[in-house]
Design a protein around this motif. Structure first.
Motif, short mmCIF file in Angstrom:
data_model
loop_
_atom_site.label_atom_id
_atom_site.label_comp_id
_atom_site.label_asym_id
_atom_site.label_seq_id
_atom_site.Cartn_x
_atom_site.Cartn_y
_atom_site.Cartn_z
N ILE A 63 20.88 -39.15 -10.82
CA ILE A 63 19.48 -38.78 -10.59
C ILE A 63 18.72 -38.72 -11.91
N VAL A 64 19.35 -38.15 -12.94
CA VAL A 64 18.71 -38.06 -14.25
C VAL A 64 18.46 -39.45 -14.81
N ILE A 65 19.45 -40.35 -14.68
CA ILE A 65 19.29 -41.71 -15.19
C ILE A 65 18.15 -42.43 -14.49
N VAL A 66 18.09 -42.28 -13.15
CA VAL A 66 17.02 -42.94 -12.38
C VAL A 66 15.66 -42.38 -12.77
N LEU A 67 15.56 -41.07 -12.94
CA LEU A 67 14.28 -40.46 -13.32
C LEU A 67 13.83 -40.91 -14.71
N ILE A 68 14.76 -40.95 -15.65
CA ILE A 68 14.41 -41.39 -17.01
C ILE A 68 13.99 -42.86 -16.99
N THR A 69 14.73 -43.68 -16.21
CA THR A 69 14.37 -45.10 -16.11
C THR A 69 12.99 -45.27 -15.51
N GLY A 70 12.70 -44.49 -14.45
CA GLY A 70 11.38 -44.56 -13.83
C GLY A 70 10.28 -44.11 -14.77
N LEU A 71 10.56 -43.08 -15.58
CA LEU A 71 9.58 -42.60 -16.55
C LEU A 71 9.25 -43.67 -17.58
N ILE A 72 10.29 -44.37 -18.03
CA ILE A 72 10.08 -45.45 -19.01
C ILE A 72 9.34 -46.62 -18.38
N ALA A 73 9.76 -46.99 -17.15
CA ALA A 73 9.17 -48.17 -16.49
C ALA A 73 7.74 -47.93 -16.06
N ALA A 74 7.30 -46.67 -15.96
CA ALA A 74 5.96 -46.38 -15.45
C ALA A 74 4.88 -46.52 -16.53
N ASN A 75 5.27 -46.59 -17.81
CA ASN A 75 4.25 -46.73 -18.84
C ASN A 75 4.17 -48.17 -19.33
N PHE A 76 3.15 -48.45 -20.11
CA PHE A 76 2.85 -49.82 -20.52
C PHE A 76 3.98 -50.42 -21.34
N VAL A 77 4.48 -49.68 -22.32
CA VAL A 77 5.55 -50.20 -23.19
C VAL A 77 6.81 -50.47 -22.37
N GLY A 78 7.13 -49.53 -21.47
CA GLY A 78 8.32 -49.70 -20.64
C GLY A 78 8.23 -50.94 -19.77
N ARG A 79 7.05 -51.18 -19.18
CA ARG A 79 6.89 -52.36 -18.33
C ARG A 79 7.09 -53.63 -19.13
N LYS A 80 6.59 -53.65 -20.36
CA LYS A 80 6.77 -54.82 -21.21
C LYS A 80 8.24 -55.06 -21.51
#
Length: 217
Positions: A63-80
């Protein structure tokens, strides 16, 4: 005496079988998620820190890994960053086919605005006059729609008791009957072989005592 023993045996099975099956499924899921512990360095794992293993800790880690991944993927730099990763995967011949298909399915199912797996339908399958339960998976079917006369929808017909396999059929929109039951209730109906029937407030068309008998043709 035998009649009473049989009744007690069935009553006991009705209590224990659902509990045992539920426990086995939960244990299987927990054991699978416990593999996420392998992502941690050996010195960080519970057996190294506490001196003993903690069953189910993998669920928390997952759950922690998925939440951290989602947090990163939700911002501009993460999407890039993820776009770059997708581009790299897209260059690998076999992997790109599997990855793109799975990614598209997950996006379609989890997207709140998508129509997939949001409606339970009744369709006549495998022949006219026989009704089966299905789930709407799509509206537009591209080239297929252009080559046939009817306005069709894509319907997934699950097998029972394993609803993860099944058949994809394209049904004329007017031939599909939409039900009020939820997808969860529809899955319960399929997995229980039709034994678990969702409650429906409306009166049946035929009362039980005057329902037309099943006849051979």
């Amino acid at each position: 005496m035998l009649v009473h023993l049989r009744r007690y045996l069935i009553a006991g099975l009705l209590v224990w079988v659902p509990l045992i099956v539920t426990g086995l499924i939960i244990k299987l899921l927990v054991d699978m998620l416990d593999f996420t512990m392998l992502l941690l360095p050996p010195s960080w794992r519970p057996e190294a820190v506490l001196g003993f293993s903690v069953p189910g800790i993998g669920v928390v880690v997952a759950i922690v890994i998925v939440l951290i991944t989602g947090l990163i993927a939700a911002n501009f730099v993460g999407r890039k960053l993820f776009d770059i990763g997708d581009a790299i995967v897209d260059r690998i011949p076999l992997v790109r086919s599997i990855y793109s298909a799975v990614k598209q399915v997950v996006h379609t199912v989890l997207d709140d605005g998508a129509e997939s797996f949001k409606r339970v339908l009744m369709v006549q399958y495998p022949r006219k006059g026989l009704w089966t339960l299905g789930f709407q998976t799509g509206l537009g079917v591209g080239e297929v729609q252009q080559r046939i006369e009817h306005d069709v929808i894509t319907v997934f017909i699950p097998t029972t008791p394993n609803p993860t396999s099944g058949f994809v059929i394209m049904v004329p929109r007017e031939d599909a009957v939409e039900l009020d039951m939820s997808v969860e209730d529809g899955l319960k109906f399929v997995m229980s072989l039709g034994v678990v029937v969702p409650k429906w407030p409306a009166k049946p068309r035929y009362p039980a005592e005057v329902a037309p008998p099943l006849t051979k043709t």
